[in-house]
Write a protein that holds these residues in place. Structure first.
Motif, PDB file in Angstrom:
ATOM      1  N   VAL A  70      -6.725  -1.644   7.448  1.00 19.06           N
ATOM      2  CA  VAL A  70      -5.317  -1.422   7.765  1.00 19.06           C
ATOM      3  C   VAL A  70      -4.465  -1.879   6.581  1.00 19.06           C
ATOM      4  O   VAL A  70      -4.517  -3.040   6.170  1.00 19.06           O
ATOM      5  CB  VAL A  70      -4.928  -2.203   9.040  1.00 19.06           C
ATOM      6  N   ASN A  71      -3.688  -0.955   6.041  1.00 20.45           N
ATOM      7  CA  ASN A  71      -2.899  -1.244   4.834  1.00 20.45           C
ATOM      8  C   ASN A  71      -1.479  -1.676   5.215  1.00 20.45           C
ATOM      9  O   ASN A  71      -0.507  -0.964   4.982  1.00 20.45           O
ATOM     10  CB  ASN A  71      -2.886  -0.002   3.938  1.00 20.45           C
ATOM     11  N   VAL A  72      -1.395  -2.854   5.828  1.00 23.29           N
ATOM     12  CA  VAL A  72      -0.098  -3.408   6.243  1.00 23.29           C
ATOM     13  C   VAL A  72      -0.066  -4.862   5.788  1.00 23.29           C
ATOM     14  O   VAL A  72      -1.000  -5.628   6.074  1.00 23.29           O
ATOM     15  CB  VAL A  72       0.069  -3.316   7.790  1.00 23.29           C
ATOM     16  N   GLY A  73       1.007  -5.237   5.066  1.00 23.72           N
ATOM     17  CA  GLY A  73       1.126  -6.606   4.566  1.00 23.72           C
ATOM     18  C   GLY A  73       1.146  -7.625   5.704  1.00 23.72           C
ATOM     19  O   GLY A  73       1.608  -7.321   6.806  1.00 23.72           O
ATOM     20  N   SER A  74       0.675  -8.843   5.420  1.00 27.05           N
ATOM     21  CA  SER A  74       0.533  -9.833   6.494  1.00 27.05           C
ATOM     22  C   SER A  74       1.894 -10.211   7.095  1.00 27.05           C
ATOM     23  O   SER A  74       1.973 -10.618   8.250  1.00 27.05           O
ATOM     24  CB  SER A  74      -0.216 -11.072   6.011  1.00 27.05           C
ATOM     25  N   ALA A  75       2.979 -10.032   6.318  1.00 29.25           N
ATOM     26  CA  ALA A  75       4.309 -10.346   6.864  1.00 29.25           C
ATOM     27  C   ALA A  75       4.623  -9.460   8.075  1.00 29.25           C
ATOM     28  O   ALA A  75       5.463  -9.829   8.902  1.00 29.25           O
ATOM     29  CB  ALA A  75       5.369 -10.147   5.780  1.00 29.25           C
ATOM     30  N   SER A  77       2.229  -8.424  10.243  1.00 31.73           N
ATOM     31  CA  SER A  77       1.093  -8.433  11.182  1.00 31.73           C
ATOM     32  C   SER A  77       1.566  -8.548  12.629  1.00 31.73           C
ATOM     33  O   SER A  77       0.888  -8.084  13.543  1.00 31.73           O
ATOM     34  CB  SER A  77       0.104  -9.541  10.825  1.00 31.73           C
ATOM     35  N   GLY A  78       2.747  -9.143  12.832  1.00 34.30           N
ATOM     36  CA  GLY A  78       3.287  -9.245  14.189  1.00 34.30           C
ATOM     37  C   GLY A  78       3.512  -7.865  14.803  1.00 34.30           C
ATOM     38  O   GLY A  78       3.322  -7.664  16.010  1.00 34.30           O
ATOM     39  N   GLU A  79       3.903  -6.915  13.948  1.00 31.14           N
ATOM     40  CA  GLU A  79       4.130  -5.555  14.462  1.00 31.14           C
ATOM     41  C   GLU A  79       2.803  -4.894  14.866  1.00 31.14           C
ATOM     42  O   GLU A  79       2.759  -4.108  15.808  1.00 31.14           O
ATOM     43  CB  GLU A  79       4.853  -4.708  13.409  1.00 31.14           C
ATOM     44  N   ILE A  80       1.757  -5.225  14.113  1.00 33.13           N
ATOM     45  CA  ILE A  80       0.437  -4.693  14.488  1.00 33.13           C
ATOM     46  C   ILE A  80      -0.019  -5.341  15.807  1.00 33.13           C
ATOM     47  O   ILE A  80      -0.579  -4.671  16.682  1.00 33.13           O
ATOM     48  CB  ILE A  80      -0.596  -4.945  13.360  1.00 33.13           C
ATOM     49  N   ARG A  81       0.287  -6.633  15.944  1.00 35.38           N
ATOM     50  CA  ARG A  81      -0.064  -7.324  17.199  1.00 35.38           C
ATOM     51  C   ARG A  81       0.662  -6.655  18.381  1.00 35.38           C
ATOM     52  O   ARG A  81       0.069  -6.403  19.421  1.00 35.38           O
ATOM     53  CB  ARG A  81       0.334  -8.805  17.095  1.00 35.38           C
ATOM     54  N   ASP A  82       1.935  -6.331  18.177  1.00 30.72           N
ATOM     55  CA  ASP A  82       2.706  -5.676  19.248  1.00 30.72           C
ATOM     56  C   ASP A  82       2.153  -4.276  19.548  1.00 30.72           C
ATOM     57  O   ASP A  82       2.086  -3.868  20.711  1.00 30.72           O
ATOM     58  CB  ASP A  82       4.185  -5.545  18.843  1.00 30.72           C
ATOM     59  N   LEU A  83       1.783  -3.544  18.476  1.00 28.75           N
ATOM     60  CA  LEU A  83       1.228  -2.206  18.673  1.00 28.75           C
ATOM     61  C   LEU A  83      -0.056  -2.284  19.503  1.00 28.75           C
ATOM     62  O   LEU A  83      -0.245  -1.513  20.460  1.00 28.75           O
ATOM     63  CB  LEU A  83       0.949  -1.544  17.314  1.00 28.75           C
ATOM     64  N   GLU A 173       1.903   7.832  -2.875  1.00 27.83           N
ATOM     65  CA  GLU A 173       0.865   8.157  -1.892  1.00 27.83           C
ATOM     66  C   GLU A 173       1.094   7.395  -0.592  1.00 27.83           C
ATOM     67  O   GLU A 173       1.371   6.200  -0.608  1.00 27.83           O
ATOM     68  CB  GLU A 173      -0.516   7.813  -2.468  1.00 27.83           C
ATOM     69  N   ARG A 174       0.943   8.101   0.504  1.00 23.20           N
ATOM     70  CA  ARG A 174       1.087   7.461   1.817  1.00 23.20           C
ATOM     71  C   ARG A 174      -0.214   6.740   2.194  1.00 23.20           C
ATOM     72  O   ARG A 174      -1.271   7.094   1.684  1.00 23.20           O
ATOM     73  CB  ARG A 174       1.397   8.531   2.867  1.00 23.20           C
ATOM     74  N   PRO A 175      -0.155   5.745   3.111  1.00 26.45           N
ATOM     75  CA  PRO A 175      -1.387   5.046   3.506  1.00 26.45           C
ATOM     76  C   PRO A 175      -2.396   6.002   4.167  1.00 26.45           C
ATOM     77  O   PRO A 175      -2.007   7.002   4.767  1.00 26.45           O
ATOM     78  CB  PRO A 175      -0.907   3.996   4.506  1.00 26.45           C
ATOM     79  N   PHE A 176      -3.654   5.663   4.060  1.00 25.63           N
ATOM     80  CA  PHE A 176      -4.745   6.507   4.557  1.00 25.63           C
ATOM     81  C   PHE A 176      -4.615   6.705   6.071  1.00 25.63           C
ATOM     82  O   PHE A 176      -4.543   5.740   6.835  1.00 25.63           O
ATOM     83  CB  PHE A 176      -6.077   5.850   4.201  1.00 25.63           C
ATOM     84  N   MET A 177      -4.596   7.982   6.485  1.00 24.70           N
ATOM     85  CA  MET A 177      -4.249   8.312   7.868  1.00 24.70           C
ATOM     86  C   MET A 177      -5.300   7.889   8.891  1.00 24.70           C
ATOM     87  O   MET A 177      -4.958   7.660  10.041  1.00 24.70           O
ATOM     88  CB  MET A 177      -3.945   9.810   7.995  1.00 24.70           C
ATOM     89  N   LEU A 178      -6.568   7.800   8.521  1.00 22.52           N
ATOM     90  CA  LEU A 178      -7.563   7.428   9.523  1.00 22.52           C
ATOM     91  C   LEU A 178      -7.496   5.940   9.862  1.00 22.52           C
ATOM     92  O   LEU A 178      -7.998   5.522  10.890  1.00 22.52           O
ATOM     93  CB  LEU A 178      -8.987   7.768   9.037  1.00 22.52           C
ATOM     94  N   SER A 179      -6.901   5.141   8.982  1.00 25.22           N
ATOM     95  CA  SER A 179      -7.023   3.693   9.180  1.00 25.22           C
ATOM     96  C   SER A 179      -5.705   2.949   9.363  1.00 25.22           C
ATOM     97  O   SER A 179      -5.711   1.851   9.903  1.00 25.22           O
ATOM     98  CB  SER A 179      -7.757   3.067   7.986  1.00 25.22           C
ATOM     99  N   THR A 180      -4.578   3.515   8.911  1.00 23.88           N
ATOM    100  CA  THR A 180      -3.351   2.716   8.924  1.00 23.88           C
ATOM    101  C   THR A 180      -2.282   3.347   9.808  1.00 23.88           C
ATOM    102  O   THR A 180      -1.799   4.447   9.510  1.00 23.88           O
ATOM    103  CB  THR A 180      -2.809   2.550   7.489  1.00 23.88           C
TER     104      THR A 180
END
Ligand SMILES: [Fe+2]
Ligand SMILES: [Fe+2]
Length: 528
Positions: A70-75, A77-83, A173-180
């Protein structure tokens, strides 16, 4: 206010999303989407939350390009937790469905021993009631067969998951669609609408046929903020190339990867549509160059670089029909392209091998497609022979020359080919890269690595050209135009790459035979 005629900008990007992840066949079709969500996407998000830095480091390592990180900065990560929390809460029914499929597969593996299958039905999970049949092949290998039209009416399919994220092309380039997954940001506009929404068609049609903000606002039921957000993507005048149509003869334009636009004054065909939004760039065709109306869209197979939803949805309202190969009906590995695309609001024509589809002044014949699917029994794949303006083109996509004898039959049926387009991604990804979620019994790495998504190598491509009697041969569909394909394919080549060496070997062979050839990159045009 809002009643002036407006046009969608050519550099507008629409990313179709399901629960924030980029939408493609296996994240939208009901059984496959449930299994991908449960068995790949949730574990991926959990892995990220366990150690975000591992994922971020992997995304910065070129050797791991195309990996599931997942290509998302740790700052953030809360949004990934919510997702993750919202997926687990809102998709509980879908996740239960995925578990039910896995349970049913195990019941079949254990219980279908060559004898009567009737006793297995009461053991199947309740979620699958009315949706599956169990059947043997003549080797007494049993499998579940899903009654796929009903799957779209089952609890496994919900349009609540669908949304569209609008952004403007930045050239990066946009982040890789299968993973992020995509997250909200001030630069984007997220509309929680199903892909088949009529308002989306009104919006994308306005690249050519103007509309008004007030009409879009009404159709899409936008609030004030959303209407303001949408206005950024609209312009007062259309931005279209003057030479997007022709008035005599025939023309083919290569738009990148597997996308070809074939035109006469009467008709236009596009193959595996994938169009760049980078209207300011040079050396490529973009939305500005598309004909206003496209009679037929030819889809060769369901891989995410051939059914590119962001482009296909952008063509809504200006295509006659999307021609798709028929699937085997109901197998997990082989979801129906016709059901998928018709549920997204696209007009579809389903073809079998050697079906013919006519268009003004020409004809398309569907021809067989061999291999390139990790030896899975996938039928929703087709090559095509197109006749227009006195020429015959073979659209080969990723079909391999695993048995070149096939192409002798194609020539026998349809005659010699003038121009052959061949894919030569001959060291493709392993089985599990795309199909991991569908295997409820583990596949060893050794087995997966032995079964790849590979097109023709040099010898196979030469054999195809020989059997077809092709006069010209062009290598395409290699995933080299990074501005277009980076986020979908994450391919990496260098001058030592096996694939590129094989392309050179093939072109040397063509030169020796007096066959005109080229390795397509960026843009190309043929005119006659
Ligand atoms: Fe493919
Ligand atoms: Fe491909």
């Amino acid at each position: 206010m809002g009643d002036e005629t407006k046009f969608l900008r050519p550099d507008a990007i629409l990313e179709p999303l399901v629960d924030g992840f980029y939408a493609w066949l296996h994240t939208v079709a009901p059984a496959q989407a449930a299994m991908n969500l449960a068995f790949v996407q949730i574990p991926l998000l959990e892995s990220y939350l366990h150690s975000p830095q591992v994922h971020i480091n992997a995304c910065n390592n070129p050797q791991l390009r195309g990996g599931f990180f997942v290509n998302v900065g740790s700052a953030r990560s809360g949004e990934i937790r919510d997702l993750l929390a919202s997926i687990k809460r809102d998709r509980a029914v879908m996740l239960r469905f995925a578990d039910a499929i896995a349970e049913a597969e195990e019941i079949v593996r254990q219980g279908a021993t060559g004898f009567d299958l009737t006793p297995l039905y009461p053991k199947l999970p309740a979620e699958l009631s009315g949706l599956v049949e169990i059947a043997y092949d003549t080797n007494n290998q049993a499998a579940l067969r899903f009654i796929e039209p009903l799957m779209y009416e089952s609890s496994a399919y919900t349009e609540d998951r669908q949304s569209v994220q609008f952004s403007l092309e930045t050239g990066s380039e946009r982040p890789f669609m299968l993973s992020t997954p995509r997250l909200p940001s001030p630069d984007v506009l997220d509309l929680r609408i199903p892909f088949r929404h009529p308002g989306l068609e009104e919006l994308v049609r306005s690249r050519v046929h103007g509309t008004t903000l007030s009409r879009l606002r009404e159709m899409l039921e936008l609030d004030d903020d959303q209407a303001t957000g949408l206005s950024r993507f609209l312009a007062a005048a259309p931005d279209l190339a003057d030479d997007r149509h022709i008035d005599n003869g025939g023309r083919i334009r290569y738009f990148g990867h597997a996308c070809l636009v074939m035109q006469t004054p009467q008709a236009a065909i596009i193959t595996d549509p994938w169009v760049s939004s980078d209207a300011s760039a040079t050396g490529r065709f973009t939305y500005r160059d598309l004909p206003d109306y496209i009679d037929l869209v030819l889809i060769t197979h369901g891989h995410q670089d051939h059914v590119v939803l962001e482009t296909l949805l952008s063509l809504r309202g200006r295509v006659g029909s999307v021609v798709v190969p028929r699937s085997s009906r109901g197998s997990l590995a082989d979801p129906s392209l016709a059901l998928y695309l018709s549920h997204l609001g696209l007009p579809v024509t389903e073809v079998d091998d050697f079906s013919e589809v006519e268009f003004p002044g020409g004809k398309v014949t569907a021809t067989p497609f061999l291999g390139e699917h990790a030896d899975l029994d996938i039928r929703a794949k087709s090559t095509y022979v197109v006749r227009m303006a006195g020429r015959t083109m073979f659209v080969g996509a990723d079909s391999s020359g695993i048995d070149p004898g096939l192409y002798r039959y194609v020539r026998g049926h349809l005659g010699e080919v003038d121009i052959a387009f061949l894919g030569m991604e001959c060291a493709g990804a392993p089985l599990t890269w795309l199909y991991q979620a569908l295997f409820t019994k583990p596949v060893t790495k050794k087995m997966s690595d032995s079964r790849t998504l590979s097109g023709s190598n040099a010898a196979q491509a030469a054999a195809i050209v020989t059997e077809l009697g092709a006069h010209e041969a062009y290598v395409y569909a290699m995933g080299e135009e990074m501005w277009l394909v980076g986020h979908v394919m994450a391919t990496t080549y260098n001058e030592d790459s096996y694939q590129l060496k094989q392309v050179d070997e093939f072109m040397t062979w063509c030169a020796e035979q007096g066959i005109k050839s080229d390795h397509l990159y960026g843009q190309h045009e043929w005119r006659w």
